[in-house]
Structures are given as structure tokens and as C-alpha cells.
Design an enzyme around this catalytic site. Structure first.
Site, mmCIF file in Angstrom:
data_model
loop_
_atom_site.group_PDB
_atom_site.id
_atom_site.type_symbol
_atom_site.label_atom_id
_atom_site.label_comp_id
_atom_site.label_asym_id
_atom_site.label_seq_id
_atom_site.Cartn_x
_atom_site.Cartn_y
_atom_site.Cartn_z
ATOM 1 N N MET A 62 -14.238 -10.062 15.302
ATOM 2 C CA MET A 62 -12.953 -10.270 14.643
ATOM 3 C C MET A 62 -12.523 -8.976 13.980
ATOM 4 O O MET A 62 -13.346 -8.186 13.539
ATOM 5 C CB MET A 62 -13.001 -11.401 13.625
ATOM 6 C CG MET A 62 -13.754 -11.108 12.327
ATOM 7 S SD MET A 62 -13.357 -12.278 10.981
ATOM 8 C CE MET A 62 -11.776 -11.614 10.435
ATOM 9 N N ASN A 63 -11.186 -8.747 13.953
ATOM 10 C CA ASN A 63 -10.671 -7.671 13.111
ATOM 11 C C ASN A 63 -9.454 -8.162 12.331
ATOM 12 O O ASN A 63 -9.579 -9.092 11.539
ATOM 13 C CB ASN A 63 -10.449 -6.364 13.872
ATOM 14 C CG ASN A 63 -9.653 -6.429 15.137
ATOM 15 O OD1 ASN A 63 -10.136 -6.882 16.176
ATOM 16 N ND2 ASN A 63 -8.415 -5.949 15.101
ATOM 17 N N ASP A 64 -8.284 -7.593 12.509
ATOM 18 C CA ASP A 64 -7.171 -7.794 11.582
ATOM 19 C C ASP A 64 -6.795 -9.261 11.356
ATOM 20 O O ASP A 64 -6.666 -10.028 12.313
ATOM 21 C CB ASP A 64 -5.907 -7.101 12.107
ATOM 22 C CG ASP A 64 -6.122 -5.651 12.433
ATOM 23 O OD1 ASP A 64 -7.195 -5.110 12.116
ATOM 24 O OD2 ASP A 64 -5.214 -5.042 13.018
ATOM 25 N N GLN A 80 -7.345 -11.196 14.791
ATOM 26 C CA GLN A 80 -7.649 -10.531 16.047
ATOM 27 C C GLN A 80 -9.087 -10.846 16.440
ATOM 28 O O GLN A 80 -10.000 -10.764 15.609
ATOM 29 C CB GLN A 80 -7.457 -9.020 15.902
ATOM 30 C CG GLN A 80 -6.008 -8.591 15.773
ATOM 31 C CD GLN A 80 -5.286 -8.645 17.111
ATOM 32 O OE1 GLN A 80 -5.382 -7.718 17.914
ATOM 33 N NE2 GLN A 80 -4.559 -9.716 17.352
ATOM 34 N N TRP A 88 -14.933 -4.980 20.285
ATOM 35 C CA TRP A 88 -13.496 -5.158 20.519
ATOM 36 C C TRP A 88 -13.221 -5.198 22.018
ATOM 37 O O TRP A 88 -13.675 -4.332 22.767
ATOM 38 C CB TRP A 88 -12.742 -3.990 19.877
ATOM 39 C CG TRP A 88 -11.249 -4.095 19.952
ATOM 40 C CD1 TRP A 88 -10.413 -4.567 18.996
ATOM 41 C CD2 TRP A 88 -10.415 -3.699 21.056
ATOM 42 N NE1 TRP A 88 -9.102 -4.502 19.421
ATOM 43 C CE2 TRP A 88 -9.078 -3.978 20.693
ATOM 44 C CE3 TRP A 88 -10.647 -3.161 22.315
ATOM 45 C CZ2 TRP A 88 -7.994 -3.715 21.515
ATOM 46 C CZ3 TRP A 88 -9.580 -2.909 23.152
ATOM 47 C CH2 TRP A 88 -8.262 -3.180 22.754
ATOM 48 N N PHE A 121 -1.710 -8.318 20.204
ATOM 49 C CA PHE A 121 -2.309 -7.554 19.127
ATOM 50 C C PHE A 121 -1.805 -8.089 17.783
ATOM 51 O O PHE A 121 -1.217 -9.158 17.694
ATOM 52 C CB PHE A 121 -2.001 -6.069 19.297
ATOM 53 C CG PHE A 121 -2.761 -5.419 20.426
ATOM 54 C CD1 PHE A 121 -3.731 -6.098 21.146
ATOM 55 C CD2 PHE A 121 -2.498 -4.111 20.773
ATOM 56 C CE1 PHE A 121 -4.423 -5.500 22.179
ATOM 57 C CE2 PHE A 121 -3.183 -3.490 21.797
ATOM 58 C CZ PHE A 121 -4.150 -4.179 22.507
ATOM 59 N N SER A 122 -2.010 -7.334 16.727
ATOM 60 C CA SER A 122 -1.765 -7.823 15.370
ATOM 61 C C SER A 122 -0.309 -8.161 15.133
ATOM 62 O O SER A 122 0.595 -7.558 15.708
ATOM 63 C CB SER A 122 -2.208 -6.770 14.356
ATOM 64 O OG SER A 122 -3.579 -6.518 14.483
ATOM 65 N N ARG A 181 3.866 -1.450 16.849
ATOM 66 C CA ARG A 181 3.050 -2.657 16.838
ATOM 67 C C ARG A 181 3.042 -3.256 15.422
ATOM 68 O O ARG A 181 3.572 -2.680 14.477
ATOM 69 C CB ARG A 181 1.618 -2.369 17.286
ATOM 70 C CG ARG A 181 0.953 -1.195 16.569
ATOM 71 C CD ARG A 181 -0.409 -0.924 17.185
ATOM 72 N NE ARG A 181 -1.023 0.266 16.620
ATOM 73 C CZ ARG A 181 -0.968 1.473 17.168
ATOM 74 N NH1 ARG A 181 -0.322 1.642 18.313
ATOM 75 N NH2 ARG A 181 -1.559 2.499 16.595
ATOM 76 N N ASP A 182 2.419 -4.414 15.299
ATOM 77 C CA ASP A 182 2.108 -5.051 14.020
ATOM 78 C C ASP A 182 3.337 -5.561 13.273
ATOM 79 O O ASP A 182 3.556 -5.212 12.103
ATOM 80 C CB ASP A 182 1.322 -4.107 13.109
ATOM 81 C CG ASP A 182 0.161 -3.425 13.801
ATOM 82 O OD1 ASP A 182 -0.351 -3.995 14.772
ATOM 83 O OD2 ASP A 182 -0.214 -2.325 13.373
#
Length: 809
Positions: A62-64, A80, A88, A121-122, A181-182
Site C-alpha cells: 500500500m502507498n498513498d 494505492q 509497487w 493512480f492517486s 496527477r493526483d
């Protein structure tokens, strides 16, 4: 993690010594027909270094944090995620829910590659309480989330996050001509519209950092309003409002970035203006991807106007997972001599885990003197302490955490009086006193001080062995004046919810015998004899129903009017080919019928005094109608006998499939279950759910929805395999009438995933007409003489579908 960060992420993974979770389970995208997947092996969450009150994914990387929202009575934490390995790769959106920000329950995957278009993505999320988007289709407020790169796509859920659909088939609602992104979205109450910030490079080509600002009245149509450029603004921006000094009538906007840096200012409806362009750190943890405080995001729509934040801690690595989240912190904004500063304070709900408390009174802590915490041991706990620094002569004052007999510690938190720093970072004092708070978990440490203006998040591999659980407060170079301290043990926050079992009986169930785990299809039980999984809910008379798949079990079914050991009535299906109603010591009644291990059967029980009736596969007549007065009331539950079985949709009441009368229904391809909102079908190709009722000329109608995937339809004049006519709703954009080997007619129209459509079919000899919605004229009117009579049913093709309110006239 994002495109140009992928190489960095892989370097981090290699540096941490990460390997694929299972060699036979490489990173993979999803398949639309079996979405949502729950690809997790069982765990008790007791592994070494697994946080007991910090969220980590049940399995995988897991990340963000993504799309944090409070919706329909629950906090939703999306993140994520690579569920298939420890590094990842192939980003999904993981999902967990909580009623209180403390007790988290792992849920099935929210967004999956190849199921949901775009780069997943995020991103951020909101709750569209006022239905500004027009996306709402049911009782729940829509959860709308945003993702993709070099532009923004919209995804939404009308079932409280169980499933998500891509709006406009995932086509970007915003296109950005440079790397970006994001997206993160907030509600701008002053200007009554939504505001989005998206990280991007600038269009000059020099890779400068900043955020593009967009506004929208409806979450779907966006107008570019401005750009805020700053070199420190790299990845995962957040723009949110915080009351100043606790005054709800005086709020300021905060713009933050992935590293935790932030500025305070105002938003005029089109542009953000910082009071001071120099950013401040929100947390003193290592603010880089894979560090201990990165990509923090605030919850949207939190109750009571609270601003609650969680961040990614990438340094936590275990045997089956990588990464965790910081403990939720409530943010404040306070006036200081140096200007407005963010405060971070653990949410008050943490106290729900406190199981013991020990207080320490005012005392002197001398160099090489007695340790006030001597004899106290702890694995997961909280310490709050106040030290009178002005009256202390010690050069350094320190807390040793997880201390051994030789005084070595896994981590030491040090205040340096001459430098005025805590763990090397400047910290303020109140009237000459240091007030600090330590949260110690198995793989995490969080330090708060100075009313929350000081925050430090860290990952520490604490040794939980009994010989390494000591705590030591000591002074160097003089005496420390301890005003007071409180120690509280913190229990585990895991194991309180239902991950995959859909039920209206609540989360409080317990396995009294056998082994019960969560799988994609519901709750899976395994027993060498009888195994029982019981709800805390009890009843006498009522309706109880659920879906049962035998798998390898000899039998499985619904238990009711049971005591705490499962002794009561059970209605089950048995692979010997029967439905049986039994209680300990007596088989009350049986009904012979074909039962296959790879099919799902729906059982329903009604109780009225001593009369017990059992219905099979949505049939309108009971297959068992018996009397017995051994048990008048008791608990609801599930049973498995001699093997493994899966049970789902364990609900009370008359909700379920609302359909015409028939003896029973049969499956021919696909998986068919009965939830509270109707019949659910899932099939990679053509799957049919067929009644035993037949007809020649008739009107057949019902409500149909393709949750995710390609098509669903009404099947009629069919044989037991489904070969007959089907009037189909296809998300490629048409209504189609077909039979095996031939498309008879089509009508082009928009068919949206997640939307419910009413379809009606009328047959008069060779003539077949199809209506969609309330249109007076049929959309298809054609002739075919292949099939004259046959069964009524429902079809699913390459997707997940729902059917309800099926009528024959």
C-alpha cells in the site's frame, strides 16, 4: 505512486528487500465479471511489526491514501495498492471502512485495472450529498472519486463503496497537456461549487511544480481557474479549510503537498493566495515517497466539521504486507507569534482502545537515578507526560521505548534542553513546560508535543518479546522535573467488522466452532464436524434467508433460534441431494432435490410459533413445512458440516428477489445470489438464472442493471440451458434481441453501468416486441418462429448484473 515515480518506488522496494508475495500470484489486473475481488489470505493481524491500531492492508503493498470520505455513516479509507505482491506494481484502489476511525475492516478492491479504465493512480473523493452530479440512483449518497494521469477521470459508487462505475466510460473530464496527477476535490461553501487541485509540471517545459485549480458546479464539468506555482509543491496536493483557533466562523484555506509542507491563505473562488509563500512542515517524519509521512490526505464530509488526516508510512514491512497509514489526526489551525500553524492531534476515538491506566505524580528524575517506569511493561500503548523544563537542570531528557535489561532500547525519544529540540526538531514550550504524547505500536511511533504544533511520525521495528517491553525515563547531565505522566495500554483495533459478508444482522458475529474466514463470495466456513458462526441478534418468529455454496462440505445452511453453542434449528442443503431441517438429536424433515457443489442455492426460513417452513432457490412454495417446539427463540447464524462451504447475504425480513411465482429457479452458467436489493448475477460468458415457469404468449418485464461489465437481459421461451430468446441491455450502447446463433434486432441507445432500466417483452405468436423504460412505442418489433414456448429467466454476460421486480402478465 505515479508514472515518473515508478522507478523510484521499485528502488525503494529493492532497498527494503521486498519480494513478490507469492511466486504464483504476480501483479495482475482484474476481470470485470468477478469484480470486486477480495484477494486476501486470512490473517489475525498479530504478525511481527503489524500495527495494532495503525491501519495496514490485510495483504500486499500500500502507498498513498486516496479519496478519504465519510459517507452513509462510515469512514472510507481508499489507498494505492498492489494486492498481489509486496512491491509497487499494477496500482489498484484498496478499500477499508470504519465507524470510528479506529476499528478498520478490510473490504474488497474498489477500483481495478481492466475493470475501470484509466490510470488508477492517486486521487481524491467526495460525498455528493446534494446530488449535484445527478449520479445518485438509490438511497445512499454517491461517493465520487477522481484519478488518472495527464488529466482527470471520474468514478462513482451508489452502493456505499461496494462497487464503482466509470463515468462516461472513463473518458477524461479534464485533459492536461503536461505531466499531471493526483486530483483532490473539496467543497467551496462560500462560492457554492467544487474546487479541484491537480499537481502538474508547468507548460514552459522546465518541469516546475505547482497545482492547476479547477472549479465545477456538478463534479463532472470543470473550468480551469488558475495555477499556483511553487517548487515545493510536488505530488498529492490537498486544499482544505480549517477553523482558526477553533472558531467555526473564521476559517482559512490550507494548501499542502506530499512531503507534508503547507501554506495558509485564502481562496477567492478562482485562485489560492498564500499569506506567506514560505512553506512549513506539517510533520517531522521523513517526507519522501517510502518515508514515514507522505501523501497525507484529509477526509471529506467528516462529522461535526472536523478535519481529519491520514498519511502513508512506507517504512513498515512485514511478512505479507508493506506500508501502513498514520493514526488519524484531527487538524487545527492556531495563532502563534510566528503566524498561523497547523496542529495535529490523535482523534479522541483512540480512547476506545484503552484497557488500563497508570498515573505518575510529580517527581525528580536524577541522572543515574531510579526510573519512574521501572517494572512497567508494554507492547502497544500511549504515554502522556509533562516535564518542567525551566526547573530541570538536565541537558537531555529521554524516554527509552521497548527497553531491555541492559538498558538498550528499540527507540529513544530525546529532548535536548540547550538546543530546544525534540528528536532533533524545534519544539515550543508552554510556560516553560514540555507536554508530549507518545503513541507506541508494533511498527509505528508517533510523537506529539506543544499542543500538536509538533508532530513526528516514524516507523520502528519494535521487539514485542517479553524481555524487550520495558519503558525508561532518564536524565543526562542533571535532574529532570516530571510534573505528571499517564500510561495507557492500547488494545488491538482489528477483528470487529465483516469484510465480505453482506448481512443486516450487524458486524458482531463469532465463530463458536469450525474455522470461518472472509473470501470474495462471503463468509467461508470449514469444519471437520459441525461448525457454527453466530450473530449476536436473536429472534423467535421471523424470516431468515441466505445463499449457500457447498464447495467441499457435506452440508451447510442457516441456523436460527440457537443458543451460544449453535444448538437450535438448522436448515441446510446436503450434497447427497436434499434439503434438511434438523436440530440436535433429530432430523425434523427432508426434501430431495439435486444439489451440486459448484452451484449457489438460496434458502429462506419462516418461523411462526412451532411452524417452520423452508423455501429453496426463490421458489414461492415451501419445500419443507413442519412443526417443532424444541426452541422458541435464539440467535441467527450459519452452519457448515464436514468440509468447506461459503455463505452470503444472511438477511432477515422479506427483502430479496421480488418475482413472479414459480416452484424454484435453476442456474445454467454463472453465479447467482440473492441480496437485499434483488437477484445478483456474475458470469464471464453467458449465464442464465431460469425459473421452472413456462409460457407461450405473454408480457414479461423487470428492472435490470449492469453493475459492471457488458450485458444483462430477460430470457424467455428457453430450455433448461437457457437456449431461447433474450432481450439484452448492452453497455456498448444498444438493446438487442437474440437467440443462439442470431441477432434478431438491435436498437442503439445509451446503457450506463450502475443504472437501472425497466425492460418489457411481449410475444404474440411469431411477433416479439421489446420496450425500454416508459416509452409508449417498442424499441424492437420483429418476428421469429424458432421457439414457441419455454422458461422465463434472466441473463448475464461478461459482467455483474442485478435483476428485480420480475413480472409476467
Amino acid at each position: 505512486m505515479r508514472v515518473r515515480r515508478r522507478a523510484q518506488a521499485l528502488v525503494i522496494a529493492l532497498a527494503l528487500g521486498l519480494t513478490p508475495l507469492l511466486s504464483a500470484s504476480p501483479a495482475a489486473a482484474g476481470e470485470v465479471w468477478n469484480y470486486p475481488e477480495f484477494p486476501y489470505q486470512p490473517t489475525t493481524y498479530t504478525e511481527a511489526y503489524r500495527g495494532q491500531f495503525h491501519f495496514s492492508s490485510q495483504q500486499g503493498w500500500m502507498n498513498d491514501p486516496n479519496g478519504l470520505v465519510y459517507a452513509n455513516g462510515e469512514y472510507h479509507f481508499f489507498y494505492q495498492h498492489n494486492p498481489h505482491g509486496l512491491a509497487w506494481d499494477t496500482m489498484h484502489w484498496g478499500h477499508a471502512t470504519s465507524k470510528d476511525l479506529v476499528h478498520w475492516t478490510q473490504k474488497p478492491i474498489a477500483l481495478e485495472p481492466d475493470v475501470h479504465p484509466g490510470t488508477l493512480f492517486s486521487g481524491g473523493g467526495v460525498v455528493d450529498k446534494d446530488n449535484t452530479s445527478g449520479l445518485k440512483t438509490g438511497a445512499d449518497d454517491p461517493i465520487v472519486v477522481f484519478a488518472n494521469t495527464d488529466g482527470v477521470s471520474v468514478y462513482y459508487s451508489n452502493d456505499n463503496g461496494k462497487t464503482f462505475q466509470a463515468y462516461d466510460k472513463g473518458r477524461k473530464r479534464i485533459t492536461i497537456p503536461v505531466q499531471s496527477r493526483d486530483p483532490k476535490v473539496s467543497w467551496d461553501a462560500a462560492h457554492k461549487r467544487w474546487v479541484m487541485v491537480v499537481w502538474s509540471e508547468n507548460d514552459a517545459g522546465d518541469h516546475g511544480n505547482g497545482v492547476e485549480v479547477y472549479t465545477s458546479p456538478n463534479l463532472l464539468d470543470w473550468t480551469h481557474s488558475s495555477r499556483y506555482s511553487a517548487e515545493w509543491l510536488f505530488e498529492c496536493p490537498d486544499l482544505f479549510q480549517v477553523p482558526v483557533d477553533g472558531d467555526p466562523n473564521r476559517k482559512k484555506w490550507v494548501l499542502s503537498t506530499a512531503s507534508g509542507k503547507y501554506v495558509v491563505g485564502d481562496f477567492d473562488g478562482t485562485a489560492f493566495h498564500a499569506d506567506d509563500p514560505a512553506p512549513r512542515p506539517m510533520d517531522f517524519g521523513s517526507g519522501y515517497a517510502g518515508g514515514t509521512f507522505y501523501a497525507a490526505e484529509t477526509f471529506q464530509n467528516a462529522p461535526d466539521g472536523r478535519v481529519v488526516q491520514m498519511a502513508w508510512q512506507g517504512g513498515n514491512v512485514g511478512s505479507t504486507w508493506t506500508g501502513n497509514a498514520t493514526f488519524p489526526a484531527e487538524l487545527g489551525l492556531v495563532s502563534t507569534p510566528d503566524g498561523l500553524r497547523i496542529t495535529r492531534t490523535p482523534v479522541d476515538e483512540l480512547s476506545s482502545l484503552a484497557s488500563a491506566k497508570k498515573k505518575f505524580d510529580k517527581q525528580n528524575v536524577k541522572e543515574n537515578g531510579a526510573n519512574p517506569f521501572k517494572g512497567l511493561r508494554g507492547d502497544t500503548y500511549e504515554i502522556s507526560a509533562t516535564v518542567d523544563v525551566d526547573k530541570s537542570t538536565a541537558r537531555r531528557i529521554a524516554f527509552g521505548l521497548h527497553v531491555r535489561s541492559d538498558n538498550t532500547a528499540d527507540r529513544t525519544v530525546v529532548y535536548d534542553k540547550s538546543a530546544g529540540t525534540l528528536d532533533g526538531h524545534p519544539v515550543g514550550l508552554k510556560k516553560g513546560k514540555l507536554k508530549l504524547r507518545l503513541l507506541v505500536d508494533r511498527g509505528q511511533l508517533e510523537v506529539f508535543a506543544d499542543g500538536g504544533t509538533y508532530s513526528l511520525s516514524d516507523n520502528v521495528n519494535f521487539d514485542s518479546g517479553t524481555g524487550s517491553q520495558g519503558i525508561r525515563l532518564y536524565a543526562e547531565g542533571g535532574t529532570a522535573k516530571l510534573d505528571s505522566a499517564v500510561f495507557r495500554r492500547l488494545d488491538s483495533s482489528w477483528g470487529t467488522g465483516q469484510s465480505t459478508l453482506d448481512t443486516d444482522l450487524g458486524d458482531r458475529w463469532n465463530a463458536v466452532s469450525g474455522n470461518w474466514t472472509d473470501v470474495a463470495g462471503g463468509k467461508q466456513g470449514r469444519g471437520s464436524g459441525n461448525g457454527f458462526y453466530l450473530s449476536t441478534r436473536t429472534a423467535g418468529d421471523g424470516v431468515y434467508q441466505g445463499d449457500v455454496a457447498l464447495n467441499t462440505a457435506q452440508a451447510a445452511g442457516l441456523t436460527f433460534r440457537a443458543n451460544d453453542r449453535g444448538e437450535g434449528y438448522t436448515a441446510n442443503i446436503d450434497k447427497e441431494g436434499k434439503v434438511k431441517l434438523w436440530r440436535p438429536g433429530r432430523d425434523i424433515a427432508t426434501y430431495n432435490t439435486p444439489v451440486t457443489a459448484d452451484s449457489t442455492h438460496h434458502l429462506k426460513v419462516t418461523t411462526e410459533g412451532n411452524r417452520i417452513r423452508v423455501f429453496l432457490d426463490n421458489g414461492t412454495d415451501p419445500v419443507i413445512d413442519a412443526t417443532d417446539d424444541a426452541y422458541a427463540e435464539g440467535r441467527y447464524g450459519a452452519n457448515v458440516f464436514n468440509g468447506t462451504a461459503t455463505l452470503q447475504n444472511l438477511n432477515t425480513g422479506d427483502t430479496g428477489l421480488d418475482a413472479f411465482s414459480t416452484a424454484k429457479w435453476n442456474t445454467s452458467g454463472g453465479t447467482w445470489t440473492t441480496a437485499g436489493d434483488g437477484l445478483h448475477g456474475s458470469s464471464p460468458g453467458d449465464g442464465f438464472y431460469l425459473s421452472e415457469r413456462t409460457g407461450e404468449d405473454f408480457t414479461y418485464e423487470g428492472d435490470l442493471s449492469v453493475t459492471n461489465g457488458t450485458a444483462t437481459g430477460l430470457t424467455f421461451r428457453a430450455d433448461e440451458k437457457g437456449q431461447g430468446y433474450t432481450a439484452t441491455l448492452d453497455t456498448k450502447g444498444q438493446v438487442k434481441l437474440w437467440r443462439p446463433g442470431k441477432d434478431l434486432a438491435t436498437h442503439d441507445t445509451t446503457v450506463t453501468e450502475g443504472r437501472t432500466y425497466h425492460m418489457k417483452v411481449r410475444t404474440d405468436g411469431d411477433r416479439i416486441r421489446v420496450w425500454l423504460g416508459d416509452d409508449a412505442a417498442p424499441v424492437i418489433d420483429t418476428t421469429d418462429a424458432t421457439y414457441r414456448s419455454g422458461r422465463f429467466g434472466v441473463n448475464a454476460y461478461n459482467g455483474n448484473v442485478i435483476a428485480q421486480h420480475l413480472r409476467i402478465g
